[in-house]
Scaffold this motif. Sequence first.
Motif, PDB file in Angstrom:
ATOM      1  N   ALA A  46      -2.785 -13.597  -8.410  1.00 22.22           N
ATOM      2  CA  ALA A  46      -2.991 -15.178  -8.852  1.00 22.22           C
ATOM      3  C   ALA A  46      -4.499 -15.454  -8.977  1.00 22.22           C
ATOM      4  O   ALA A  46      -4.697 -16.726  -9.702  1.00 22.22           O
ATOM      5  CB  ALA A  46      -2.951 -15.934  -7.013  1.00 22.22           C
ATOM      6  N   PRO A 102      -0.212 -17.324 -10.122  1.00 22.13           N
ATOM      7  CA  PRO A 102       0.266 -17.403  -8.576  1.00 22.13           C
ATOM      8  C   PRO A 102       1.601 -17.319  -8.826  1.00 22.13           C
ATOM      9  O   PRO A 102       2.483 -18.015  -9.332  1.00 22.13           O
ATOM     10  CB  PRO A 102      -0.295 -18.584  -7.968  1.00 22.13           C
ATOM     11  N   ARG A 161     -23.660  -8.231   6.288  1.00 20.12           N
ATOM     12  CA  ARG A 161     -22.390  -8.695   6.670  1.00 20.12           C
ATOM     13  C   ARG A 161     -22.203  -8.999   8.132  1.00 20.12           C
ATOM     14  O   ARG A 161     -22.395  -8.211   8.792  1.00 20.12           O
ATOM     15  CB  ARG A 161     -21.313  -7.782   6.222  1.00 20.12           C
ATOM     16  N   SER A 200      -8.370  -4.934   8.505  1.00 20.93           N
ATOM     17  CA  SER A 200      -9.782  -4.987   7.947  1.00 20.93           C
ATOM     18  C   SER A 200     -10.364  -3.799   7.429  1.00 20.93           C
ATOM     19  O   SER A 200     -11.853  -3.315   7.128  1.00 20.93           O
ATOM     20  CB  SER A 200     -10.972  -5.691   8.499  1.00 20.93           C
ATOM     21  N   GLY A 248      -8.919  -2.071   4.606  1.00 19.53           N
ATOM     22  CA  GLY A 248      -7.817  -1.682   3.536  1.00 19.53           C
ATOM     23  C   GLY A 248      -8.306  -0.906   2.511  1.00 19.53           C
ATOM     24  O   GLY A 248      -7.431  -0.637   1.620  1.00 19.53           O
ATOM     25  N   MET A 294       2.305 -25.038   0.110  1.00 16.10           N
ATOM     26  CA  MET A 294       1.848 -23.542   0.201  1.00 16.10           C
ATOM     27  C   MET A 294       0.303 -23.476  -0.186  1.00 16.10           C
ATOM     28  O   MET A 294      -0.075 -24.116  -1.177  1.00 16.10           O
ATOM     29  CB  MET A 294       2.725 -22.971  -1.065  1.00 16.10           C
ATOM     30  N   GLY A 305     -10.243 -11.264  -5.126  1.00 18.08           N
ATOM     31  CA  GLY A 305      -9.542 -11.503  -3.767  1.00 18.08           C
ATOM     32  C   GLY A 305     -10.482 -10.395  -2.776  1.00 18.08           C
ATOM     33  O   GLY A 305     -11.353  -9.798  -3.116  1.00 18.08           O
ATOM     34  N   LEU A 350      -2.514 -21.087  -1.609  1.00 16.97           N
ATOM     35  CA  LEU A 350      -2.614 -20.133  -2.887  1.00 16.97           C
ATOM     36  C   LEU A 350      -3.972 -19.776  -2.705  1.00 16.97           C
ATOM     37  O   LEU A 350      -5.207 -20.423  -2.230  1.00 16.97           O
ATOM     38  CB  LEU A 350      -2.454 -20.607  -4.130  1.00 16.97           C
ATOM     39  N   ALA A 370      -9.098   2.300   2.139  1.00 15.23           N
ATOM     40  CA  ALA A 370      -8.483   3.290   2.304  1.00 15.23           C
ATOM     41  C   ALA A 370      -7.057   3.201   2.493  1.00 15.23           C
ATOM     42  O   ALA A 370      -5.834   3.584   2.027  1.00 15.23           O
ATOM     43  CB  ALA A 370      -9.088   4.544   3.337  1.00 15.23           C
ATOM     44  N   ASP A 421      -3.987  -4.791   7.512  1.00 19.16           N
ATOM     45  CA  ASP A 421      -4.643  -3.444   7.769  1.00 19.16           C
ATOM     46  C   ASP A 421      -5.710  -3.564   8.834  1.00 19.16           C
ATOM     47  O   ASP A 421      -6.669  -2.343   8.733  1.00 19.16           O
ATOM     48  CB  ASP A 421      -4.903  -2.985   6.229  1.00 19.16           C
ATOM     49  N   GLY A 451      -4.934  -6.352  -5.164  1.00 20.05           N
ATOM     50  CA  GLY A 451      -5.989  -5.822  -4.260  1.00 20.05           C
ATOM     51  C   GLY A 451      -5.513  -4.448  -4.017  1.00 20.05           C
ATOM     52  O   GLY A 451      -5.011  -3.639  -5.110  1.00 20.05           O
ATOM     53  N   PHE A 452      -6.157  -3.709  -3.145  1.00 27.27           N
ATOM     54  CA  PHE A 452      -5.815  -2.258  -2.820  1.00 27.27           C
ATOM     55  C   PHE A 452      -4.604  -1.809  -2.813  1.00 27.27           C
ATOM     56  O   PHE A 452      -4.004  -0.871  -3.645  1.00 27.27           O
ATOM     57  CB  PHE A 452      -6.690  -1.846  -1.521  1.00 27.27           C
ATOM     58  N   VAL A 453      -3.742  -2.533  -2.332  1.00 24.00           N
ATOM     59  CA  VAL A 453      -2.093  -2.212  -1.972  1.00 24.00           C
ATOM     60  C   VAL A 453      -1.410  -2.607  -3.438  1.00 24.00           C
ATOM     61  O   VAL A 453      -0.678  -1.384  -3.783  1.00 24.00           O
ATOM     62  CB  VAL A 453      -1.538  -3.271  -0.990  1.00 24.00           C
ATOM     63  N   ARG A 481     -14.209  -8.203  -2.299  1.00 23.58           N
ATOM     64  CA  ARG A 481     -15.294  -8.953  -1.733  1.00 23.58           C
ATOM     65  C   ARG A 481     -15.610  -8.308  -0.493  1.00 23.58           C
ATOM     66  O   ARG A 481     -16.432  -9.012   0.267  1.00 23.58           O
ATOM     67  CB  ARG A 481     -14.530 -10.156  -1.156  1.00 23.58           C
TER      68      ARG A 481
HETATM   69  C1  LIG Z   1     -16.635  -9.355   3.736  1.00 22.19           C
HETATM   70  C2  LIG Z   1     -15.630  -8.212   4.052  1.00 22.19           C
HETATM   71  C3  LIG Z   1     -15.787  -7.225   4.243  1.00 22.19           C
HETATM   72  C4  LIG Z   1     -14.698  -5.898   4.217  1.00 22.19           C
HETATM   73  N1  LIG Z   1     -15.564  -4.804   4.305  1.00 22.19           N
HETATM   74  C5  LIG Z   1     -14.488  -3.670   4.466  1.00 22.19           C
HETATM   75  C6  LIG Z   1     -14.897  -2.246   4.074  1.00 22.19           C
HETATM   76  O1  LIG Z   1     -16.257  -1.933   4.042  1.00 22.19           O
HETATM   77  N2  LIG Z   1     -14.095  -1.309   3.879  1.00 22.19           N
HETATM   78  C7  LIG Z   1     -12.720  -1.776   4.105  1.00 22.19           C
HETATM   79  O2  LIG Z   1     -11.784  -0.745   3.952  1.00 22.19           O
HETATM   80  N3  LIG Z   1     -12.159  -2.989   4.170  1.00 22.19           N
HETATM   81  C8  LIG Z   1     -13.108  -3.869   4.333  1.00 22.19           C
HETATM   82  N4  LIG Z   1     -12.730  -5.338   4.380  1.00 22.19           N
HETATM   83  C9  LIG Z   1     -11.312  -5.602   4.320  1.00 22.19           C
HETATM   84  C10 LIG Z   1     -10.565  -5.391   3.217  1.00 22.19           C
HETATM   85  O3  LIG Z   1     -11.138  -5.994   2.099  1.00 22.19           O
HETATM   86  C11 LIG Z   1      -9.180  -5.830   3.168  1.00 22.19           C
HETATM   87  O4  LIG Z   1      -8.510  -4.978   4.296  1.00 22.19           O
HETATM   88  C12 LIG Z   1      -8.462  -5.398   1.796  1.00 22.19           C
HETATM   89  O5  LIG Z   1      -8.890  -6.009   0.808  1.00 22.19           O
HETATM   90  C13 LIG Z   1      -6.977  -5.763   2.000  1.00 22.19           C
HETATM   91  O6  LIG Z   1      -6.346  -5.359   0.787  1.00 22.19           O
HETATM   92  P1  LIG Z   1      -4.785  -5.975   0.327  1.00 22.19           P
HETATM   93  O7  LIG Z   1      -4.589  -5.489  -1.006  1.00 22.19           O
HETATM   94  O8  LIG Z   1      -3.917  -5.683   1.501  1.00 22.19           O
HETATM   95  O9  LIG Z   1      -5.122  -7.409   0.067  1.00 22.19           O
HETATM   96  P2  LIG Z   1      -6.024  -8.420  -0.563  1.00 22.19           P
HETATM   97  O10 LIG Z   1      -7.207  -7.802  -0.980  1.00 22.19           O
HETATM   98  O11 LIG Z   1      -6.359  -9.535   0.074  1.00 22.19           O
HETATM   99  O12 LIG Z   1      -5.086  -8.620  -2.111  1.00 22.19           O
HETATM  100  C14 LIG Z   1      -4.027  -9.416  -1.918  1.00 22.19           C
HETATM  101  C15 LIG Z   1      -4.025 -10.275  -3.471  1.00 22.19           C
HETATM  102  O13 LIG Z   1      -2.887 -11.014  -3.305  1.00 22.19           O
HETATM  103  C16 LIG Z   1      -3.125 -12.216  -4.237  1.00 22.19           C
HETATM  104  N5  LIG Z   1      -1.991 -12.925  -3.897  1.00 22.19           N
HETATM  105  C17 LIG Z   1      -2.212 -13.840  -2.753  1.00 22.19           C
HETATM  106  N6  LIG Z   1      -0.780 -14.580  -2.937  1.00 22.19           N
HETATM  107  C18 LIG Z   1      -0.404 -14.550  -4.238  1.00 22.19           C
HETATM  108  C19 LIG Z   1       0.646 -15.309  -4.929  1.00 22.19           C
HETATM  109  N7  LIG Z   1       1.298 -15.875  -4.203  1.00 22.19           N
HETATM  110  N8  LIG Z   1       0.919 -14.782  -6.048  1.00 22.19           N
HETATM  111  C20 LIG Z   1       0.031 -13.856  -6.582  1.00 22.19           C
HETATM  112  N9  LIG Z   1      -1.165 -13.125  -6.201  1.00 22.19           N
HETATM  113  C21 LIG Z   1      -1.171 -13.262  -4.844  1.00 22.19           C
HETATM  114  C22 LIG Z   1      -4.568 -12.426  -3.885  1.00 22.19           C
HETATM  115  O14 LIG Z   1      -5.042 -13.142  -4.880  1.00 22.19           O
HETATM  116  C23 LIG Z   1      -5.153 -11.199  -3.668  1.00 22.19           C
HETATM  117  O15 LIG Z   1      -5.938 -10.533  -4.727  1.00 22.19           O
HETATM  118  C24 LIG Z   1     -13.468  -6.546   4.323  1.00 22.19           C
HETATM  119  C25 LIG Z   1     -13.251  -7.468   3.999  1.00 22.19           C
HETATM  120  C26 LIG Z   1     -14.259  -8.724   3.967  1.00 22.19           C
HETATM  121  C27 LIG Z   1     -13.748 -10.023   3.631  1.00 22.19           C
END
Ligand SMILES: Cc1cc2nc3c(=O)[nH]c(=O)nc-3n(C[C@H](O)[C@H](O)[C@H](O)COP(=O)(O)OP(=O)(O)OC[C@H]3O[C@@H](n4cnc5c(N)ncnc54)[C@H](O)[C@@H]3O)c2cc1C
Length: 435
Positions: free
Chosen positions: A63, A207, A300, A372, A374, A1, A69, A3, A376, A370, A39-41, A73
């Motif tokens: 995690a 994690p 970027r 990229s 994410g 797995m 995450g 992480l 909103a 999503d 993260g956002f979700v 970033r």
């Molecule tokens: C360089 C870059 C620029 C971007 N620019 C933009 C932008 O300007 N605007 C925009 O809307 N989007 C942008 N994105 C995309 C955006 O960051 C993602 O769409 C968004 O972060 C997804 O959110 P999420 O909550 O779904 O997932 P994530 O942010 O990936 O959150 C998932 C979380 O789950 C945690 N996790 C995973 N597995 C486990 C586990 N087993 N146990 C506990 N925790 C765990 C992770 O550590 C992470 O923190 C960009 C992405 C990058 C990389």
Amino acid sequence: MVLPEYDAQCGWYEMLEDISDFGQLQNDTHFDTVVIGGGFVGNAAARRMAENRPDNSVLLIEALMIGQGASGRNSGFVIDQPHKRELELGDNALKNKIVNLNHTAIDYFEQQIDRYGIDCQWSHAGKYQAAVGPRGEKFLNRYESLLQKSDSPYQRLSRSEMGDVFGTDYYNAAIFTAGGMLMQPAALMRGLADNMPDNVRVVENTPVLEIARTRDGFTLKTETVEIRCNQLILGTNIFTAELGYLRNKILPVMTFASMTAPLSDEQMKRFGGQLDWGLTPADHAGTTVRMTQDRRLIIRNSYRYAYDYNTPQALLPKVRETHRKGFDARYPQLGDVSFQYTWGGASGLSGNFETYFGQLEDGLYASCCDQSVGAARGTISGMMLADMACQKESQILSDMIEVSGKPSRLPPRALLRIGVPVRMGMARMASHSEL
Ligand SMILES: Cc1cc2nc3c(=O)[nH]c(=O)nc-3n(C[C@H](O)[C@H](O)[C@H](O)COP(=O)(O)OP(=O)(O)OC[C@H]3O[C@@H](n4cnc5c(N)ncnc54)[C@H](O)[C@@H]3O)c2cc1C
């Protein structure tokens, strides 16, 4: 797995001060709802779940540290207009639903930021989309015609306006749309986590290693404790497959950013542009540029298939070089300004560009892929997952279901590892002039 890992390279997170310690779980325990992923979700799902059911207990478990995450970033655009593909569908009703959903997420952020005084460079800065040469202009013109067709207000910039804002004459054309926001993503994520309702417990650096079904819910294994819960929400995006769900549906794609140190007064004069704006490339494979409120320029670009999810450190010097070329081409007057940080981050695409949102099985909900955007989309998804889990019906939830789909099955990883880099390499070559 596999992480999530943190490499201490992300400028947004590294600049933070006073990071709170939420403590660890010491014993096996039970929560009504567990949300995995901060993260956002996950962040939005945990808050909304707690608000929907003030008498229930909610655990938000991450995690890494929250803000490390992808949600901490990214480039910090909270977009309101959908991506070009959704505009391409030519379905104004669908497009308006996406804009409304994005606005609901923006309103949610604003409410929390105002209420708790979250210091995250939040700004009604809108968004520029710009073209360097003829290839970019073709994309920009198409974007303009789609905005017109969908009655979306926008403004074309003159050359002098572009120079005044961007501090460079590198761009041939640009369009401004006013509805998007800018922010410091790691600061926003930490601020939201610091101000959760009382019935949310936040636990970091923990994690989840395994999810098992029980008669009345789930048991989650971590390295030190077992957590039982009745309902489970996955905000784990690309890592969802590692927990055993949506396997072969999520395409993790990494992109990279570099950030300068704050410009001095004298460097600001040479820069000659404004503070607090963000520009995305008309050609998607081009370069995003941002100037922050605290005088940092961000570049970027570059993509890779992130089959290994985390950032290979050996790649960073090459990426920094590519960013440097893009920076020097735009800002030859700032040759003495160096990058303080370079980092990568992965987010989830799907083969057919559909976002997953919904109930995976009884009591288990998830949102990922999503595409990229994410900030909103992930936020409104998290809120609506909580509503779905509480059977709280609304027009927003119906719209969320309508704009989401079923990510298609991807080819086997071995094929992806050949095919995706080839396609990305071709896109890079085609878009070279827009970098
Ligand atoms: C360089 C870059 C620029 C971007 N620019 C933009 C932008 O300007 N605007 C925009 O809307 N989007 C942008 N994105 C995309 C955006 O960051 C993602 O769409 C968004 O972060 C997804 O959110 P999420 O909550 O779904 O997932 P994530 O942010 O990936 O959150 C998932 C979380 O789950 C945690 N996790 C995973 N597995 C486990 C586990 N087993 N146990 C506990 N925790 C765990 C992770 O550590 C992470 O923190 C960009 C992405 C990058 C990389």
